[in-house]
Design an enzyme around this catalytic site. Sequence first.
Site, PDB file in Angstrom:
ATOM      1  N   HIS A  61      -2.523  -1.089  -3.499  1.00  0.00           N
ATOM      2  CA  HIS A  61      -3.659  -0.179  -3.349  1.00  0.00           C
ATOM      3  C   HIS A  61      -3.460   1.029  -4.259  1.00  0.00           C
ATOM      4  O   HIS A  61      -2.560   1.840  -4.042  1.00  0.00           O
ATOM      5  CB  HIS A  61      -3.780   0.289  -1.896  1.00  0.00           C
ATOM      6  CG  HIS A  61      -4.102  -0.814  -0.940  1.00  0.00           C
ATOM      7  ND1 HIS A  61      -3.904  -0.692   0.416  1.00  0.00           N
ATOM      8  CD2 HIS A  61      -4.614  -2.059  -1.138  1.00  0.00           C
ATOM      9  CE1 HIS A  61      -4.285  -1.814   1.015  1.00  0.00           C
ATOM     10  NE2 HIS A  61      -4.710  -2.656   0.097  1.00  0.00           N
ATOM     11  N   ASP A  93      -4.543  -4.678   5.791  1.00  0.00           N
ATOM     12  CA  ASP A  93      -4.900  -5.506   4.643  1.00  0.00           C
ATOM     13  C   ASP A  93      -3.734  -6.427   4.281  1.00  0.00           C
ATOM     14  O   ASP A  93      -2.604  -5.971   4.126  1.00  0.00           O
ATOM     15  CB  ASP A  93      -5.268  -4.617   3.449  1.00  0.00           C
ATOM     16  CG  ASP A  93      -5.815  -5.410   2.275  1.00  0.00           C
ATOM     17  OD1 ASP A  93      -6.440  -6.457   2.523  1.00  0.00           O
ATOM     18  OD2 ASP A  93      -5.627  -4.974   1.129  1.00  0.00           O
ATOM     19  N   SER A 119       0.859  -1.188   0.000  1.00  0.00           N
ATOM     20  CA  SER A 119       0.000   0.000   0.000  1.00  0.00           C
ATOM     21  C   SER A 119       0.893   1.235   0.000  1.00  0.00           C
ATOM     22  O   SER A 119       1.701   1.392  -0.903  1.00  0.00           O
ATOM     23  CB  SER A 119      -0.955  -0.030   1.205  1.00  0.00           C
ATOM     24  OG  SER A 119      -1.850   1.058   1.160  1.00  0.00           O
TER      25      SER A 119
END
Length: 364
Positions: free
Chosen positions: A203, A299, A177
Site C-alpha cells: 500500500h 486486505d 501495508s
Amino acid sequence: MQKKIKVLCVDDSALIRSLMTEIINSQPDMEVCATAPDPLVARELIKQHNPDVLTLDVEMPRMDGLDFLEKLMRLRPMPVVMVSSLTERGSEITLRALELGAVDFVTKPRVGIRDGMLDYSEKLADKVRAASRARVRQNPQPHAAAAAAAHGHAGAAAPLINNPLVSTEKLIIVGASTGGTEAIREVLTPLPPDAPAVLIAQHMPPGFTRSFAQRLNGLCRISVKEAEHGERVLPGHAYIAPGHAHLLLARSGANYIAHLSDEPPVNRHRPSVDVLFRSAAQHAGKNALGVILTGMGRDGAAGLLEMKKAGAYTFAQDEASCVVFGMPREAIAMGGVDDVAPLSDMSRRIMARLASMGDRVQRV
C-alpha cells in the site's frame, strides 16, 4: 471512558498544523496535545506532553526532519507518521524515514492544500490510530546490513546461495501495508540472484513506488523494479505494484506476465493485496507461495485463503515482528495461513519451502 490518543504535530507550515489539528480533533478517539513549527520546539514539547504519536514534516528549517527522526529513534523511540510532499525528492526522504523507524507516512496534496488535506482526513486518522498501536523499533544501521546482504557478505544470507532455484514456474507473491517497506526489504535482501520471481503489492501512493523499487534494487541481489503492464515475469526479479494501479498475475502461453488494472480500489486500496493474491490463485495455483506481512486492516486475508485453497503454501509474519499485526492476524483467523514466521527467518523459510517443492511444482 477510553483515553484519547495524544498527537504532537510538527510542521513549519501554520496552515498544515491547523488542518492536522482540525482533522485529528474531529476524531472521537484522538486529540492534538500540541503543535510545533520545527524539531527544536518539538523536542521540548515531547518532554512536556509525552505524546503517543508524532506527525513530522520531512523538510523543515533549523533541523532537518530526518536528522531529528534519527536522534528521536535513538534516544526516545516513539510512533512517528511522516508528512511528505508528492515529489521525487520527497519520496526518497520518506523512504529513508521509514528505514530510520517511522511507522508510516501520509502525503501532502500538491494543489488546493486545505481541500486536499480534508479529503485525507480518514486516511490520516487511520494511520495515527495504527501508529498508536505500533511496535516501535530502533534501526541503527539498516543500510550497512542490507548492503552486506546484497553483496553476499551477510552471514544469514549465505545458506540461501547453496540452494539455487531457477524456475519460471515458481513464484513468490507478497502483500504488505503499514511497516511493509522495511519488512519487504528484509525479505528480499537475502534472496539469491536466481530466486523465483517475486510480485509485491505494498500500500503506497503514486510517486513513491518507483523510488521504493529503485532503493531496493540497489540493496538486493535480485533485480527490483516497478511493474509494467504486459511485461514478462522472470526469475531473479521482483515486481512492485505501481501506486496508481492494481497488480495482477496473468499468463500468456507458458509465460507469466504482469497485468496492471485501474479498476476501483478494493478494501479501500489500489494496489490491493487481495487483487494480487486472487490472480495468483487463479493463474499460479500450486506453483506460488503467498506471503502476508505487517499491515493495518484485512486486505489480503481473503486472497491468501484463495491461494491456499488453490494449492499454494502460505506464510504470515508473526505478531512479535510486525509493526501492525492487522493483515496477518486476519489471514490467520480466516484459516489461510500454513506457517507463521518471524520476519528475520521469513526468507530462509520461503527458500526452504521452494526447495522442498521440487518436481511437485505443476503447470496450471
